[in-house]
Design a protein around this motif. Structure first.
Motif, PDB file in Angstrom:
ATOM      1  N   GLU A  46       0.762  -1.037   0.113  1.00 56.54           N
ATOM      2  CA  GLU A  46       0.044   0.025   0.074  1.00 56.54           C
ATOM      3  C   GLU A  46       0.918   1.242  -0.031  1.00 56.54           C
ATOM      4  O   GLU A  46       0.573   2.169  -0.890  1.00 56.54           O
ATOM      5  CB  GLU A  46      -1.052  -0.085   1.264  1.00 56.54           C
ATOM      6  CG  GLU A  46      -2.092  -1.070   0.965  1.00 56.54           C
ATOM      7  CD  GLU A  46      -3.097  -1.026   2.103  1.00 56.54           C
ATOM      8  OE1 GLU A  46      -2.975  -0.104   3.033  1.00 56.54           O
ATOM      9  OE2 GLU A  46      -4.187  -1.840   2.184  1.00 56.54           O
ATOM     10  N   CYS A  49       2.553   1.467  -3.472  1.00 56.80           N
ATOM     11  CA  CYS A  49       1.478   2.215  -4.454  1.00 56.80           C
ATOM     12  C   CYS A  49       1.299   3.617  -4.380  1.00 56.80           C
ATOM     13  O   CYS A  49       0.983   4.227  -5.237  1.00 56.80           O
ATOM     14  CB  CYS A  49      -0.004   1.441  -4.426  1.00 56.80           C
ATOM     15  SG  CYS A  49       0.379  -0.306  -5.183  1.00 56.80           S
ATOM     16  N   ARG A  61      -2.522   3.756 -10.144  1.00 52.76           N
ATOM     17  CA  ARG A  61      -3.407   3.530  -9.045  1.00 52.76           C
ATOM     18  C   ARG A  61      -3.167   1.835  -8.909  1.00 52.76           C
ATOM     19  O   ARG A  61      -2.824   1.132  -9.784  1.00 52.76           O
ATOM     20  CB  ARG A  61      -4.792   3.669  -9.294  1.00 52.76           C
ATOM     21  CG  ARG A  61      -5.084   5.395  -9.411  1.00 52.76           C
ATOM     22  CD  ARG A  61      -6.579   5.781  -9.479  1.00 52.76           C
ATOM     23  NE  ARG A  61      -6.863   5.139 -10.834  1.00 52.76           N
ATOM     24  CZ  ARG A  61      -6.589   5.921 -11.935  1.00 52.76           C
ATOM     25  NH1 ARG A  61      -6.194   7.160 -11.907  1.00 52.76           N
ATOM     26  NH2 ARG A  61      -7.252   5.366 -13.209  1.00 52.76           N
ATOM     27  N   CYS A  62      -3.625   1.392  -7.684  1.00 55.44           N
ATOM     28  CA  CYS A  62      -3.715  -0.076  -7.426  1.00 55.44           C
ATOM     29  C   CYS A  62      -4.875  -0.585  -6.878  1.00 55.44           C
ATOM     30  O   CYS A  62      -5.571   0.304  -6.177  1.00 55.44           O
ATOM     31  CB  CYS A  62      -2.467  -0.390  -6.481  1.00 55.44           C
ATOM     32  SG  CYS A  62      -0.840  -0.064  -6.984  1.00 55.44           S
TER      33      CYS A  62
END
Length: 345
Positions: A46, A49, A61-62
Motif C-alpha cells: 500500500e 502504491c 493506481r492499485c
C-alpha cells in the motif's frame, strides 16, 4: 498563411493523438495469499502504491485482491500473473515445487541469515547473479526472504531435533518439508490461510511459520509453544518470496511510468520488505512473550548443530534433483552462502 494554418492543424492533430498516450492512467491489479491486514499489503504494497501514485501525479493506481480473491490457490499465483489474470502478484516460488529449482538453493537448511533485511539482501544479490533466466517470463519487482523458519505448536514444546519425531507440521515449501522429514516429523503442505483452522481441528500439531505471519493468520490463538534458531546462526530453513509483474503489462507502460516503477522497485523495495518483516517479527515475538501460557524457546547451539547434521540429507536430495536438471547445484549453494555472508558485513 495557408501553410501555417495547415501546419498548425497537423501539430494539433498530432498532439491529440500523442497526448492520451503520454497521460495514460493505469491500475495495477495486485493479488496475494494473505489477509489485507498482513505486512505484505499494509506495510509494503500500500505505501509502495501510494508512492507510485504520488510520483506519477495520480496516473498509477492499485486495486488489491488479498486472500486469493481472484480465485485459485497460492500455487497458481505465478501463472495468474503470467497469464494476465493479475498484473502483479506477491507469492512464494516454493508453493510450486520444482518450478523454480535454482531458487530452492536459498531455502536449504543453514543457508540464509535470520532476519528480513539480511535475508533480503542475500536473496536479491543471488537473483541478480543466478536467477534472472529462471524468471525471464516475468518482470521481477522484488525478491526477499521470510526472516527464517520457526516452529509453532499447539501442545508439545519443541526444544531440539529429537522433539520433532512424530509431530505433524505444516510446511510451506519442498525444502522445509524435507527438513521436517529428516527430523522425524510429518510435513503437511497447506497455504497459510488454512493453517490456523487445521491446528484448531487437530489436523496438524503445529506449523513451520515465520513470526511475520503469526498475528495476521491468528496462529497465536491456536499455538502455545514457539521455537526459533539461535540469533547468530543461519535459519533452519526459509521461504523465498517474490513480487512479480506481468511482463506485457510492464512493457506496455509509457516510458515515464516505467521509470517510476523501476525507480521504486528492485533494491529499494527489497529493503522496504526486509525492514517491514523485521518490524513485524519484533511485534509478534514481543506479543508471544506477553501472553500467559506461551513459551518461546531459542534452540541451544549444540542442539542446532545436531539439527544441521541430521538435515544434511536435504542438501543431498536437492543436489540430486539439480543434477537431473543439468543444474550445477554445488556452485549455486556456494554462491548462496557467499551472498549470505556478504549480507551480514
Amino acid at each position: 498563411m495557408r501553410t501555417s494554418f495547415r501546419t498548425g492543424l497537423l501539430a494539433l492533430s498530432l498532439w491529440t493523438v500523442v497526448q492520451p498516450v503520454q497521460a495514460q492512467d493505469v491500475t495495477f491489479r495486485i493479488a496475494h495469499f494473505l489477509p489485507a491486514v498482513a505486512s505484505a499489503q499494509k506495510a509494503i504494497l500500500e505505501p509502495w502504491c501510494a508512492e507510485l501514485g504520488r510520483q506519477s501525479g495520480g496516473r498509477i493506481r492499485c486495486a488489491f485482491f488479498p486472500s486469493m480473491q481472484l480465485g485459485g490457490t497460492p500455487a497458481q499465483l505465478a501463472d495468474q500473473v503470467r497469464n494476465g489474470v493479475a498484473d502483479i502478484v506477491w507469492t512464494a516460488p516454493g508453493y510450486s515445487p520444482g518450478r523454480f529449482p535454482r531458487t530452492e538453493a536459498l531455502e536449504l537448511p543453514g543457508i540464509l541469515p535470520l532476519g528480513g533485511v539480511a535475508g533480503g539482501r542475500a536473496i536479491w544479490a543471488f537473483y541478480g547473479q543466478h536467477l534472472k533466466e529462471e524468471y525471464k517470463d516475468y518482470k521481477v519487482l522484488a525478491m526477499h526472504g521470510d526472516g527464517g523458519m520457526n516452529i509453532h505448536t499447539a501442545s508439545k514444546r519443541l526444544a531440539g531435533p529429537d522433539d520433532f519425531k512424530g509431530v505433524k507440521l505444516r510446511s510451506p515449501n519442498r525444502s522445509i518439508a524435507r527438513t521436517l522429514t529428516a527430523l522425524g516429523a510429518t510435513p503437511v503442505a497447506m497455504p497459510p490461510a488454512q493453517v490456523t483452522e487445521a491446528i484448531a481441528k487437530g489436523v496438524v500439531d503445529g506449523a513451520s511459520a515465520v513470526w511475520e505471519v503469526l498475528l495476521p493468520t491468528k496462529l497465536d490463538e491456536v499455538t502455545r509453544h514457539h521455537l526459533e534458531s539461535p540469533a547468530d546462526r543461519p535459519a533452519m530453513g526459509a521461504t523465498v518470496l517474490v513480487l512479480l509483474m506481468n511482463k506485457q503489462k510492464y512493457d506496455a507502460l509509457p516510458a515515464d511510468l516505467k521509470a517510476i516503477v523501476d525507480r521504486n522497485s528492485g533494491e529499494p523495495l527489497v529493503e522496504r520488505y526486509g525492514k517491514a518483516w523485521d518490524d513485524a517479527s519484533t511485534i509478534a515475538r514481543n506479543r508471544i512473550r506477553s501472553l500467559p501460557g506461551h513459551t518461546l524457546t531459542v534452540m541451544e547451539a549444540g542442539q542446532y548443530e545436531i539439527l544441521l547434521k541430521r538435515t544434511a540429507v536435504v542438501q543431498t536430495e536437492w543436489l540430486a534433483d539439480a543434477r537431473a536438471r543439468n543444474i550445477n547445484g554445488e556452485a549455486l549453494i556456494a554462491a548462496a552462502r557467499e551472498a549470505a555472508a556478504k549480507s551480514l558485513r
